[in-house]
Design a protein around this motif. Structure first.
Motif, PDB file in Angstrom:
ATOM      1  N   GLY A  82       0.452  -1.094   0.046  1.00 33.04           N
ATOM      2  CA  GLY A  82      -0.197  -0.441   0.138  1.00 33.04           C
ATOM      3  C   GLY A  82       0.585   1.230   0.150  1.00 33.04           C
ATOM      4  N   ARG A  83       2.353   0.684   0.541  1.00 30.01           N
ATOM      5  CA  ARG A  83       2.838   2.302   0.873  1.00 30.01           C
ATOM      6  C   ARG A  83       3.276   2.661  -0.766  1.00 30.01           C
ATOM      7  N   GLU A  84       3.820   1.865  -1.277  1.00 34.77           N
ATOM      8  CA  GLU A  84       4.075   1.668  -2.985  1.00 34.77           C
ATOM      9  C   GLU A  84       2.956   2.645  -3.626  1.00 34.77           C
ATOM     10  N   ILE A  85       2.332   1.993  -3.459  1.00 32.60           N
ATOM     11  CA  ILE A  85       0.216   1.981  -4.753  1.00 32.60           C
ATOM     12  C   ILE A  85       0.277   4.142  -3.871  1.00 32.60           C
ATOM     13  N   PHE A  86       0.555   4.099  -2.661  1.00 31.14           N
ATOM     14  CA  PHE A  86      -0.033   5.742  -2.238  1.00 31.14           C
ATOM     15  C   PHE A  86       0.997   6.142  -2.260  1.00 31.14           C
ATOM     16  N   GLY A  87       2.512   6.170  -2.351  1.00 37.45           N
ATOM     17  CA  GLY A  87       4.033   6.686  -2.948  1.00 37.45           C
ATOM     18  C   GLY A  87       3.658   7.490  -4.314  1.00 37.45           C
ATOM     19  N   TYR A  88       3.438   6.163  -4.942  1.00 38.23           N
ATOM     20  CA  TYR A  88       3.430   6.522  -6.505  1.00 38.23           C
ATOM     21  C   TYR A  88       2.258   8.048  -6.839  1.00 38.23           C
ATOM     22  N   ARG A  89       1.405   7.154  -6.309  1.00 37.79           N
ATOM     23  CA  ARG A  89      -0.402   8.166  -6.228  1.00 37.79           C
ATOM     24  C   ARG A  89       0.567   9.104  -6.055  1.00 37.79           C
ATOM     25  N   CYS A  90       1.128   9.522  -5.529  1.00 34.73           N
ATOM     26  CA  CYS A  90       1.620  10.831  -4.973  1.00 34.73           C
ATOM     27  C   CYS A  90       2.438  11.817  -5.613  1.00 34.73           C
ATOM     28  N   GLY A  91       3.599  10.676  -6.340  1.00 33.27           N
ATOM     29  CA  GLY A  91       4.446  12.004  -6.882  1.00 33.27           C
ATOM     30  C   GLY A  91       4.065  11.663  -8.067  1.00 33.27           C
ATOM     31  N   GLU A  92       3.079  10.770  -9.010  1.00 36.89           N
ATOM     32  CA  GLU A  92       3.010  11.075 -10.073  1.00 36.89           C
ATOM     33  C   GLU A  92       1.474  12.312 -10.355  1.00 36.89           C
ATOM     34  N   LEU A 127      10.624  16.618 -19.875  1.00 36.83           N
ATOM     35  CA  LEU A 127      10.147  15.207 -19.287  1.00 36.83           C
ATOM     36  C   LEU A 127      11.342  14.597 -18.532  1.00 36.83           C
ATOM     37  N   GLU A 128      12.597  15.033 -19.025  1.00 34.75           N
ATOM     38  CA  GLU A 128      13.819  13.756 -17.453  1.00 34.75           C
ATOM     39  C   GLU A 128      13.298  14.516 -16.297  1.00 34.75           C
ATOM     40  N   GLN A 129      14.000  15.823 -16.282  1.00 32.91           N
ATOM     41  CA  GLN A 129      13.643  16.280 -14.908  1.00 32.91           C
ATOM     42  C   GLN A 129      12.272  16.782 -14.102  1.00 32.91           C
ATOM     43  N   VAL A 130      11.630  16.424 -14.998  1.00 33.18           N
ATOM     44  CA  VAL A 130       9.953  16.357 -14.258  1.00 33.18           C
ATOM     45  C   VAL A 130      10.116  14.679 -13.706  1.00 33.18           C
ATOM     46  N   GLU A 131      10.676  14.006 -14.027  1.00 23.48           N
ATOM     47  CA  GLU A 131       9.917  12.674 -13.842  1.00 23.48           C
ATOM     48  C   GLU A 131      10.994  12.315 -12.674  1.00 23.48           C
ATOM     49  N   GLU A 132      12.600  12.791 -12.577  1.00 27.51           N
ATOM     50  CA  GLU A 132      13.386  12.341 -11.833  1.00 27.51           C
ATOM     51  C   GLU A 132      12.889  13.642 -10.260  1.00 27.51           C
ATOM     52  N   MET A 133      11.840  13.616 -10.187  1.00 30.92           N
ATOM     53  CA  MET A 133      11.275  13.679  -9.125  1.00 30.92           C
ATOM     54  C   MET A 133      10.847  13.234  -8.522  1.00 30.92           C
ATOM     55  N   GLN A 134       9.867  11.624  -9.202  1.00 33.27           N
ATOM     56  CA  GLN A 134       9.072  11.038  -8.689  1.00 33.27           C
ATOM     57  C   GLN A 134       9.562  10.496  -7.531  1.00 33.27           C
ATOM     58  N   ASP A 135      10.659  10.155  -7.056  1.00 34.78           N
ATOM     59  CA  ASP A 135      10.992   9.734  -6.163  1.00 34.78           C
ATOM     60  C   ASP A 135      11.186  10.358  -5.114  1.00 34.78           C
ATOM     61  N   PHE A 136      11.351  11.282  -4.437  1.00 37.47           N
ATOM     62  CA  PHE A 136      11.675  12.374  -3.678  1.00 37.47           C
ATOM     63  C   PHE A 136      10.320  12.829  -2.876  1.00 37.47           C
ATOM     64  N   PHE A 137       8.812  12.980  -3.779  1.00 34.25           N
ATOM     65  CA  PHE A 137       7.641  13.296  -3.644  1.00 34.25           C
ATOM     66  C   PHE A 137       6.934  11.110  -3.187  1.00 34.25           C
ATOM     67  N   ALA A 138       7.082  10.575  -3.930  1.00 40.14           N
ATOM     68  CA  ALA A 138       6.750   8.739  -3.446  1.00 40.14           C
ATOM     69  C   ALA A 138       7.854   8.096  -2.274  1.00 40.14           C
ATOM     70  N   ARG A 139       9.076   8.208  -2.496  1.00 44.28           N
ATOM     71  CA  ARG A 139       9.761   7.983  -0.620  1.00 44.28           C
ATOM     72  C   ARG A 139      10.067   8.400  -0.155  1.00 44.28           C
ATOM     73  N   TYR A 140      11.170   9.808  -0.434  1.00 45.76           N
ATOM     74  CA  TYR A 140      11.377  10.140   0.563  1.00 45.76           C
ATOM     75  C   TYR A 140      10.989  11.323   1.722  1.00 45.76           C
ATOM     76  N   LEU A 141       9.982  12.173   0.570  1.00 43.52           N
ATOM     77  CA  LEU A 141       8.907  12.544   2.198  1.00 43.52           C
ATOM     78  C   LEU A 141       8.220  11.540   2.772  1.00 43.52           C
ATOM     79  N   PRO A 142       8.107  11.176   1.893  1.00 39.74           N
ATOM     80  CA  PRO A 142       7.081   9.843   3.415  1.00 39.74           C
ATOM     81  C   PRO A 142       7.919   8.998   4.341  1.00 39.74           C
ATOM     82  N   GLN A 143       9.231   8.641   3.708  1.00 43.63           N
ATOM     83  CA  GLN A 143      10.158   8.108   4.544  1.00 43.63           C
ATOM     84  C   GLN A 143      10.760   9.177   6.174  1.00 43.63           C
TER      85      GLN A 143
END
Length: 590
Positions: A82-92, A127-143
């Motif tokens: 669930g964390r992975e799913i919600f994190g991905y939705r957050c980043g998306e 494209l690339e630079q916006v995509e590079e923010m995914q892990d920040f919002f999906a993983r780093y902020l929740p962590q």
């Protein structure tokens, strides 16, 4: 990159996370729930082993505890999923918002500003630079939240059982984030350099790919291949620098986490053999206590280690955000737009008074200019290269800011709804742009109201049907990007048909025959002469011998209007006469 800039960029990134607060809270909540389940899992596991080893309890009596242990493991797995799913939705959700911010800014700045950078650089930004923010919002902020909540839960659980183990946790815990910060100091700079190198390579490669045929024609393909190799080598070095920092960060965090866990293990080992006698509140340390704390020990540091692993995502996001924030905050004069409707869109009249056309940076490109274009009048705009013709067209189209007065049907252009104004314009340029799709798609260009009969009619009027009918699939013939598969003349006739389908009352023709052969030029001019009858027309032309049929000629030089009148009246003197004489000389030499 200075620390203040890093803090500002981090704050900007965190402010964007408010848009997906629900997904972020769900991700954090599941992480906290997983931490609570972890304590229960450690307690069950320690109790089972204590019962089996010390109490010699029959294993069948512990079936319910085994079932509980399996259930907790399953629930923790579900929480991780669930964390992975919600994190991905957050980043998306946040990535879509940031990308829309960039596209809106590009739209507001207009094509005149966009042309200042290669298309590859814009593609890298969007494209690339916006995509590079995914892990920040999906993983780093929740962590960040989980790295505080879970260790606190474990500390609250361990301290009542053994204060010495709790003290070890408390003292050693700050080592992980401290060394994480030290190692990560240069990570943002490394990522920023990497993104800059990627932008340069993207722009360089895209531009050279577009001009590949020209490079081969002039035997420059090998030289440009060397340039691309050099640019890719710079990108490789920057990428390896980022990876080196990421691996170094992980290694340091693993090292200090392992030392901290080892200290706890050594304490309990010496306590069991009677060498250490403190920390247990006067109660002898049991196997349950030792196993319970030792199972929790690596899990106490795991959220901090995960935060360290994802710290690289933060540095990566900061490096990407620098260019994005810089672009979003760029100081550029934008073409102001209002919301007034265009009165009488079936006829267009233009009044220009003391007009100064400005660049996005505020520099004067042309002006002051004063002239009128009457309804249904056909006007030609001529002048040497750099005279300001393109700048004036961009201002009329609403792509460049201006000072002075530019009125359309009596309404200032700044006060008009630009989308409605552009609906009244039919445009044919010198380099027709056809997109990937069928010929039918390129003629309609998103006009869902156009019928097949209407498309066929404008194609015949533009003399495009003569080659379309010879194609195997006719109007469904697929066109590659940038008119791939068609000649320049064929593409231009499709562009004329598109402009006819638009049905605008104001026709803008920017040297529509500049790149055509004699036969294609004849057909395009014939179709255009029929299309612009009774319509207000402004034509930029290099063919001075064709101006005698135009109602009026505007002559520009160095951004100023130097001649204004009918061709027969002004062709015997001034700049137009000089241009005609040079044209005649070239024709004689030819």
């Amino acid at each position: 990159m200075d620390k203040q800039l890093q803090r500002d960029l981090t704050q900007w990134l965190k402010s964007q996370s408010k848009l997906a607060k629900r997904w972020l809270m769900l991700s954090v909540g599941l992480g906290f729930l997983s931490g609570l389940l972890l304590v229960g899992q450690a307690a069950l596991l320690a109790n089972i082993l204590h019962q089996l080893i010390i109490e010699h309890t029959d294993k069948y009596e512990l079936v319910d505890q085994f079932i509980g242990l399996i259930a907790i493991v399953g629930l923790r797995a579900a929480c991780s999923w669930g964390r992975e799913i919600f994190g991905y939705r957050c980043g998306e959700q946040i990535r879509l918002h940031i990308r829309q911010l960039i596209l809106n800014r590009l739209h507001s700045l207009g094509p005149a500003y966009i042309k200042g950078k290669p298309a590859g650089a814009w593609a890298s930004l969007v494209l690339e630079q916006v995509e590079e923010m995914q892990d920040f919002f999906a993983r780093y902020l929740p962590q960040m939240s989980i790295a505080v909540l879970v260790p606190v839960v474990i500390l609250v659980t361990v301290f009542p059982i053994n204060w010495a183990a709790g003290l070890i946790f408390l003292v050693t815990a700050p080592l992980v984030p401290m060394f994480m910060a030290l190692v990560g100091l240069g990570a943002a700079d490394a990522n920023r350099r990497n993104f800059k190198a990627l932008q340069r390579l993207s722009g360089h490669f895209y531009d050279r790919l577009q001009g590949l045929s020209t490079l081969r024609l002039f035997n420059r393909a090998d030289a440009e291949a060397e340039n691309l190799h050099a640019a890719s080598h710079v990108l490789r070095k920057r990428t390896m620098e980022v990876l080196r920092l990421a691996f170094l960060s992980s290694a340091v965090l693993e090292f200090f986490s392992a030392i901290s866990v080892a200290i706890v293990a050594v304490y309990f080992g010496f306590s069991f053999i009677g060498e250490l006698n403190f920390g247990h509140y006067g109660v002898p340390i049991s196997l349950f206590t030792g196993l319970f704390v030792l199972v929790l020990a690596p899990e106490f540091y795991q959220p901090l280690r995960d935060l360290g692993t994802f710290y690289h995502a933060k540095a990566q996001a900061i490096g990407a955000a620098e260019s994005i924030v810089e672009f979003l905050n760029v100081e550029a004069d934008e073409m102001a737009a209002g919301d007034q409707e265009l009165p009488s869109p079936e006829t267009i009249e233009i009044n220009v008074s003391d007009l100064e056309v400005l660049s996005p940076q505020g520099q004067v490109l042309a002006g002051p200019l004063s002239f009128d274009i009457q309804a249904r009048e056909q006007v030609a705009l001529v002048g040497p290269s750099g005279a300001g013709k393109t700048s004036l067209l961009n201002a009329l189209l609403g792509f460049l800011p201006y000072r002075g007065s530019l009125k359309i049907n009596g309404i200032e252009l700044k006060e008009l709804d630009h989308s409605e104004w552009r609906q009244a314009i039919s445009w044919v340029g010198q380099n027709p742009l056809l997109v990937h799709g069928s010929i039918h798609d390129n003629i309609t260009l998103g006009n869902t109201l156009a019928t097949d009969d209407h498309v066929s009619l404008v194609a015949k009027q533009a003399y495009a049907d003569e080659f379309i009918s010879r194609l195997e699939k006719g109007y469904q013939h697929q066109v590659g990007d940038r008119s791939g598969g068609l000649s320049v003349g064929q593409a231009q006739r499709i562009a004329v048909a598109r402009a006819m389908l638009q049905g605008g009352a104001f026709w803008v023709l920017d040297e529509p025959t500049a790149s055509l052969d004699a036969n294609s030029e004849k057909l395009v001019l014939k179709s255009l002469s029929q299309a612009v009858q009774g319509q207000t027309t402004l034509m930029v032309s290099h063919r001075l011998d064709q101006l005698s049929t135009i109602d009026r000629v505007l002559v520009l030089e160095d951004g100023k209007l130097v001649q204004n009148g009918h061709f027969d009246q002004i062709s015997h003197e001034g700049l137009l006469a000089d241009m005609l004489s040079h044209t005649d000389k070239r024709d004689l030499n030819a």
